[in-house]
Design an enzyme around this catalytic site. Structure first.
Site, PDB file in Angstrom:
ATOM      1  N   GLU A   1       0.680  -1.300  -0.081  1.00  0.00           N
ATOM      2  CA  GLU A   1      -0.054  -0.045  -0.046  1.00  0.00           C
ATOM      3  C   GLU A   1       0.766   1.390  -0.010  1.00  0.00           C
ATOM      4  O   GLU A   1       0.054   2.317  -0.054  1.00  0.00           O
ATOM      5  CB  GLU A   1      -1.125  -0.033   1.242  1.00  0.00           C
ATOM      6  CG  GLU A   1      -2.058  -0.645   1.090  1.00  0.00           C
ATOM      7  CD  GLU A   1      -1.498  -2.378   1.338  1.00  0.00           C
ATOM      8  OE1 GLU A   1      -2.285  -3.302   0.916  1.00  0.00           O
ATOM      9  OE2 GLU A   1      -0.539  -2.616   2.136  1.00  0.00           O
TER      10      GLU A   1
ATOM     11  N   HIS B   1       5.091 -14.791  -2.991  1.00  0.00           N
ATOM     12  CA  HIS B   1       4.433 -13.490  -2.441  1.00  0.00           C
ATOM     13  C   HIS B   1       5.611 -12.493  -2.295  1.00  0.00           C
ATOM     14  O   HIS B   1       5.428 -11.351  -2.495  1.00  0.00           O
ATOM     15  CB  HIS B   1       3.773 -13.784  -1.216  1.00  0.00           C
ATOM     16  CG  HIS B   1       3.284 -12.835  -0.563  1.00  0.00           C
ATOM     17  ND1 HIS B   1       1.863 -12.194  -1.101  1.00  0.00           N
ATOM     18  CD2 HIS B   1       3.443 -11.924   0.514  1.00  0.00           C
ATOM     19  CE1 HIS B   1       1.357 -11.075  -0.374  1.00  0.00           C
ATOM     20  NE2 HIS B   1       2.441 -10.917   0.643  1.00  0.00           N
TER      21      HIS B   1
END
Length: 167
Positions: free
Chosen positions: A61, A89
């Protein structure tokens, strides 16, 4: 972790009127506390009295909030930690955050201090967090880089408009 060739950041430019923002992820709180403390210390050393601190859930983010902050700040410092796990990931988050933060800096022409730790394990993150016993202080380094670049850009002045096509 080399540190070889690292620039001297003991003397920071004095930028008392600079508008500086720090965007920091929330994962790995102990490491993040060290990174934030280092960035805030660099801001104080540069005479920036009230940097804006914004927290986001994770490193993924960072770019979207950095993008918004870059619209009305002279420098943005992005801080986060991604620790390698057993899945891909790690690579996806690191690449997305890095690409996004680079784009923010270039799209807005605002210095972006890159304080995203990409570590193989928790100990590597702790070693870079600027905590007591840490070998490095990446929060301070990221802030120092952004502030020094803000000084360089201020010295360059505003970009000139490109001349139109010639007849």
């Amino acid at each position: 972790m080399s540190g070889h060739g690292r620039p001297d950041t003991t003397t920071l430019p004095q930028l008392p009127h600079a508008r500086v923002a720090i965007v920091a992820a929330s994962w790995h709180q102990q490491v993040m506390d060290g990174l934030i403390d280092g960035a805030l210390r660099a801001c104080r050393e540069a005479g920036v009295e009230h940097p804006r601190l914004v927290r986001v859930p994770g490193s993924f983010e960072l770019p979207v909030v950095a993008d918004r902050l870059a619209r009305d700040h002279d420098a943005v410092i992005a801080l986060g930690v991604v620790v390698r796990g057993g899945t891909p990931h790690f690579e996806y988050v690191c690449q997305a955050a890095t690409d996004g933060l680079s784009r923010v800096a270039l799209d807005h022409g605002v210095p972006l201090g890159f304080g995203l730790l990409t570590c193989d394990d928790d100990q590597q993150a702790l070693d870079r967090a600027g905590l007591p016993g840490s070998v490095e202080d990446k929060g301070h380094e990221a802030a120092a880089a952004a502030l020094a670049t803000a000084e360089v850009l201020a010295g360059l002045g505003r970009p000139q408009a490109s001349p139109g096509p010639r007849d």
